[in-house]
Motif scaffolding. Structure first.
Motif, PDB file in Angstrom:
ATOM      1  N   TYR A 127      -0.435   1.786 -23.377  1.00  0.00           N
ATOM      2  CA  TYR A 127      -0.719   3.090 -22.787  1.00  0.00           C
ATOM      3  C   TYR A 127      -0.391   2.976 -21.301  1.00  0.00           C
ATOM      4  CZ  TYR A 127      -5.148   1.202 -21.004  1.00  0.00           C
ATOM      5  OH  TYR A 127      -6.090   0.459 -20.334  1.00  0.00           O
ATOM      6  N   LEU A 128      -0.688   3.998 -20.516  1.00  0.00           N
ATOM      7  CA  LEU A 128      -0.318   4.000 -19.105  1.00  0.00           C
ATOM      8  C   LEU A 128      -1.531   3.936 -18.193  1.00  0.00           C
ATOM      9  CD1 LEU A 128       2.318   6.877 -19.234  1.00  0.00           C
ATOM     10  CD2 LEU A 128       2.781   4.412 -19.258  1.00  0.00           C
ATOM     11  N   HIS A 129      -1.377   3.215 -17.100  1.00  0.00           N
ATOM     12  CA  HIS A 129      -2.301   3.266 -15.974  1.00  0.00           C
ATOM     13  C   HIS A 129      -1.602   4.108 -14.917  1.00  0.00           C
ATOM     14  CE1 HIS A 129      -4.740  -0.689 -16.769  1.00  0.00           C
ATOM     15  NE2 HIS A 129      -4.977   0.258 -17.644  1.00  0.00           N
ATOM     16  N   VAL A 130      -2.241   5.188 -14.488  1.00  0.00           N
ATOM     17  CA  VAL A 130      -1.636   6.137 -13.552  1.00  0.00           C
ATOM     18  C   VAL A 130      -2.522   6.241 -12.312  1.00  0.00           C
ATOM     19  CG1 VAL A 130      -0.851   8.522 -13.240  1.00  0.00           C
ATOM     20  CG2 VAL A 130      -0.686   7.434 -15.506  1.00  0.00           C
ATOM     21  N   TYR A 131      -1.895   6.125 -11.148  1.00  0.00           N
ATOM     22  CA  TYR A 131      -2.595   6.263  -9.880  1.00  0.00           C
ATOM     23  C   TYR A 131      -2.097   7.505  -9.160  1.00  0.00           C
ATOM     24  CZ  TYR A 131      -4.303   1.487 -10.237  1.00  0.00           C
ATOM     25  OH  TYR A 131      -4.932   0.343 -10.641  1.00  0.00           O
ATOM     26  N   LYS A 132      -3.015   8.314  -8.677  1.00  0.00           N
ATOM     27  CA  LYS A 132      -2.682   9.413  -7.776  1.00  0.00           C
ATOM     28  C   LYS A 132      -2.971   8.882  -6.385  1.00  0.00           C
ATOM     29  CE  LYS A 132      -4.295  13.528  -5.598  1.00  0.00           C
ATOM     30  NZ  LYS A 132      -3.866  13.025  -4.293  1.00  0.00           N
ATOM     31  N   ASN A 133      -1.937   8.779  -5.572  1.00  0.00           N
ATOM     32  CA  ASN A 133      -2.086   8.277  -4.216  1.00  0.00           C
ATOM     33  C   ASN A 133      -2.469   9.408  -3.271  1.00  0.00           C
ATOM     34  OD1 ASN A 133      -1.490   5.536  -4.727  1.00  0.00           O
ATOM     35  ND2 ASN A 133       0.683   6.035  -4.838  1.00  0.00           N
ATOM     36  N   TRP A 134      -2.973   9.057  -2.110  1.00  0.00           N
ATOM     37  CA  TRP A 134      -3.439  10.037  -1.123  1.00  0.00           C
ATOM     38  C   TRP A 134      -2.336  10.987  -0.694  1.00  0.00           C
ATOM     39  CZ3 TRP A 134      -1.047  10.364   3.561  1.00  0.00           C
ATOM     40  CH2 TRP A 134      -0.237   9.301   3.916  1.00  0.00           C
ATOM     41  N   ASP A 135      -1.083  10.547  -0.714  1.00  0.00           N
ATOM     42  CA  ASP A 135       0.017  11.377  -0.232  1.00  0.00           C
ATOM     43  C   ASP A 135       0.706  12.183  -1.334  1.00  0.00           C
ATOM     44  OD1 ASP A 135       1.075   9.109  -1.422  1.00  0.00           O
ATOM     45  OD2 ASP A 135       2.630   8.803   0.093  1.00  0.00           O
ATOM     46  N   GLU A 136       0.147  12.183  -2.534  1.00  0.00           N
ATOM     47  CA  GLU A 136       0.700  12.965  -3.642  1.00  0.00           C
ATOM     48  C   GLU A 136      -0.056  14.280  -3.765  1.00  0.00           C
ATOM     49  OE1 GLU A 136       2.307   9.235  -6.326  1.00  0.00           O
ATOM     50  OE2 GLU A 136       0.406  10.130  -6.869  1.00  0.00           O
ATOM     51  N   SER A 148     -14.076  17.493  -2.107  1.00  0.00           N
ATOM     52  CA  SER A 148     -12.661  17.810  -1.938  1.00  0.00           C
ATOM     53  C   SER A 148     -11.907  17.444  -3.216  1.00  0.00           C
ATOM     54  CB  SER A 148     -12.088  17.016  -0.764  1.00  0.00           C
ATOM     55  OG  SER A 148     -12.014  15.638  -1.099  1.00  0.00           O
ATOM     56  N   ALA A 149     -10.662  17.847  -3.272  1.00  0.00           N
ATOM     57  CA  ALA A 149      -9.794  17.370  -4.353  1.00  0.00           C
ATOM     58  C   ALA A 149      -9.689  15.853  -4.205  1.00  0.00           C
ATOM     59  CB  ALA A 149      -8.430  18.026  -4.253  1.00  0.00           C
ATOM     60  N   PRO A 150      -9.408  15.134  -5.279  1.00  0.00           N
ATOM     61  CA  PRO A 150      -9.329  13.669  -5.178  1.00  0.00           C
ATOM     62  C   PRO A 150      -8.296  13.224  -4.145  1.00  0.00           C
ATOM     63  CG  PRO A 150      -9.270  14.360  -7.469  1.00  0.00           C
ATOM     64  CD  PRO A 150      -9.160  15.599  -6.640  1.00  0.00           C
ATOM     65  N   VAL A 151      -8.685  12.297  -3.317  1.00  0.00           N
ATOM     66  CA  VAL A 151      -7.757  11.693  -2.372  1.00  0.00           C
ATOM     67  C   VAL A 151      -6.931  10.657  -3.111  1.00  0.00           C
ATOM     68  CG1 VAL A 151      -7.571  10.317  -0.270  1.00  0.00           C
ATOM     69  CG2 VAL A 151      -9.305  12.120  -0.443  1.00  0.00           C
ATOM     70  N   MET A 152      -7.601   9.875  -3.948  1.00  0.00           N
ATOM     71  CA  MET A 152      -6.951   8.891  -4.809  1.00  0.00           C
ATOM     72  C   MET A 152      -7.631   8.956  -6.165  1.00  0.00           C
ATOM     73  SD  MET A 152      -6.635   5.685  -2.174  1.00  0.00           S
ATOM     74  CE  MET A 152      -5.657   4.685  -3.272  1.00  0.00           C
ATOM     75  N   ALA A 153      -6.898   8.571  -7.209  1.00  0.00           N
ATOM     76  CA  ALA A 153      -7.488   8.560  -8.547  1.00  0.00           C
ATOM     77  C   ALA A 153      -6.782   7.506  -9.392  1.00  0.00           C
ATOM     78  CB  ALA A 153      -7.356   9.933  -9.199  1.00  0.00           C
ATOM     79  N   PHE A 154      -7.517   6.938 -10.348  1.00  0.00           N
ATOM     80  CA  PHE A 154      -6.965   6.017 -11.336  1.00  0.00           C
ATOM     81  C   PHE A 154      -7.266   6.624 -12.694  1.00  0.00           C
ATOM     82  CE2 PHE A 154      -8.009   2.452 -14.274  1.00  0.00           C
ATOM     83  CZ  PHE A 154      -6.696   2.041 -14.510  1.00  0.00           C
TER      84      PHE A 154
END
Length: 182
Positions: A127-136, A148-154
């Motif tokens: 499966y996938l590990h997905v990161y939302k970075n602060w600059d996305e 706030s909306a997530p700054v970072m997420a896993f």
């Protein structure tokens, strides 16, 4: 020459250092722990030690007929000496009777994947590990009121979404489960 022995609580600082240094050059570079993981019993925790220095570690969680490698690591300056294989063999010999399989999870690191295959594991699931970075962009993310909306997420994602995830996010890793029948 190193010896393999049971983990002791006073090993924790060296356990943390060994794991951190081992993971630093891999896809798990940010999986930093500030305390050793406490696994439920039954568990197996061993270190490879040489001259009072922890060179490697393995922690295995046992759940009925299945066991899972929670952590396995060897300090970079001690790699290629057979320590990981010796730790794995030691842990397998000490698994309780009735354990039928040992599994492990890893990402895209070529050396780690090759080591698992050489050590008798076969890929069983991905499966996938997905990161939302602060600059996305924050598009599609919601937060409870007051935050706030997530700054970072896993996050985890199903493999069929790989192309879309890689298009939207800069850090997407294929996570593999390896399984070894015992």
């Amino acid at each position: 020459m190193y010896t393999i022995r049971e983990y002791r609580p006073d090993d924790e600082p060296q356990w943390l250092e060994c794991r951190l240094l081992s993971f630093f050059g891999t896809d798990y570079f940010d999986d930093v722990k500030t305390a050793k993981t406490v696994l439920p019993d039954p568990q197996l925790c061993f270190v490879a030690e040489e001259d009072g220095r922890v060179l490697g570690l393995i922690d295995v969680e046992v759940d009925g007929q299945c066991a899972t490698i929670d952590s396995i690591a060897v300090r970079p300056d001690a790699q290629r000496r057979g320590i990981a294989g010796a730790l794995l063999g030691h842990a397998i010999q000490r698994l309780p009777a009735g354990v039928l399989t040992l599994d492990a999870w890893t990402r895209e690191n070529t050396e780690a994947n090759a080591w698992y295959r050489r050590s008798g594991f076969v890929e069983n699931h991905r499966y996938l590990h997905v990161y939302k970075n602060w600059d996305e962009p924050n598009d599609g993310y919601a937060s409870p009121e007051g935050l706030s909306a997530p700054v970072m997420a896993f996050m985890h994602a199903d493999i069929e979404h790989e192309a879309a995830m890689r298009e939207k996010h800069g850090r997407v890793y294929l996570c593999r489960q390896y399984l070894r029948p015992l």
